[in-house]
Design an enzyme around this catalytic site. Sequence first.
Site, short mmCIF file in Angstrom:
data_model
loop_
_atom_site.label_atom_id
_atom_site.label_comp_id
_atom_site.label_asym_id
_atom_site.label_seq_id
_atom_site.Cartn_x
_atom_site.Cartn_y
_atom_site.Cartn_z
CB CYS A 331 -3.61 4.90 -6.44
SG CYS A 331 -3.17 5.46 -4.78
CG HIS A 428 -8.39 6.34 -6.30
ND1 HIS A 428 -8.28 5.18 -7.04
CD2 HIS A 428 -7.40 6.29 -5.38
CE1 HIS A 428 -7.28 4.46 -6.58
NE2 HIS A 428 -6.72 5.11 -5.58
#
Length: 485
Positions: A331, A428
Amino acid sequence: MTATVMIQGAGSNVGKSLLVAGFARVFARRGLSVRPFKPQNMSNNAAVTPEGAEIGRAQALQAMACGVPPSVHMNPILLKPESETGAQVIVQGARFATCKAREYSALKPQLMAPVLDSFARLTAEADLVIVEGAGSPAEVNLRAGDIANMGFAQAARVPVVLTGDIDRGGVIAQIVGTQAVLDQADNALIKGFLINKFRGDPRLFDDGYRMIAERTGWQGLGVLPWFADAHRLPAEDAADLRRKSAGTGFRIVVPQLNRIANFDDLDPLMAEPGVSVEVIAPGLPLPVEADLILIPGSKSTIADLAHFRAQGWDIDLQAALRRGAKVLGLCGGYQMLGRSIADPEGIEGAPGSVPGLGLLDVDTVMTPEKRVTLTEAVHAASGEAAQGYEIHIGRTEGPDRARPLFTVDGQPEGAIRADGRVMGSYLHGLFGADGFRRAFLAGLGATTGNASYAEGVEEALEKLADHLEAHADCAGLLEIARRGL
């Protein structure tokens, strides 16, 4: 009527989140329909619900303890710090505002309505709702407009059990002092107390326990010994990150960013016996002997990139690569690895563009739209499937995207450098999938075990419930919840 009880703390980090999870599992095992609730949480370690909303990760764990999917209504107000003085405000799963602490104080009275709405929705579907406070009600300077502790308990008419942390010392003053500073109306809400994190023989505290009961008039619900398996459950607060996992062998190094976010990626890696995970605090060098350097997510990517460079970690990263390490950015960490990060609309701060670390041939542009979703992905190298989630702003494009780390719905996701030694992804939570985790680590030369991460979390929740059954007056807690105010 639905039974309700609120676990508040005589201070921060007294163990409220785990107590709610543990009691939720205790009463769910007894056949009750249980729901967790936290009116207001502050955390950058968010979870994504099936409806595509953000809540605190602790409430997702508590939902697991209840045996139900997480819901946005379990944590209607989520504050995600973006700077030392400001935070993004998430209301019932959607971004509502970004404001400074003083501005938030003025905003709070508007937020009680959605808090009570979410609470009413949970009470309509459950036999028991266990509420978690935030910080401590003893911070009476914050009482005006409060929605997290006594302000909520008064509005929703929920009885309170106050928890003290004996491991820090001064637990008698914690409990008795809280009663001393609260006004009469708030004190009337407190019906019992718990002592948490005792090391040694709990009988040695018998006199102190009686003293608290006599001075406060509150019902004692137990002295809870230190729960040794707490490290096996996902941590919500970055302050709870351990510097080094118990595993040995393959060495993963993680720089602790100033605004580290969604670091639940580390929990399954820390549980691997053949893997060592070290979280490196600011001011310390990144070990160049690492096998993998994992740059985690960030709530403020551009600011954390500056923080990364200020520690000299960019130099350490290059040295580690020269010695054969691999690099994975997730991310915000993925965005940092590219050539540039542009923020033309000033979403994270002043409009502009900054150079990235230049290790991936990609560029990122920050956009106002936030992507929040559960995601099914396939590891491109092994074909292993995994479920994760996305919480990010920004689009990342460039030549290295032609070598994706994953595919999602048949489309490429993430990027890999031509030599295969630097990787990035927006996803994630994928390391919780045992097959993918083992395949990914094996591809880097690690030796892994055969344990299931999810089963390990379930086992820890069961042990936590057993721990509370053995040491807490669970029947007394349920009676307080059923009796109400």
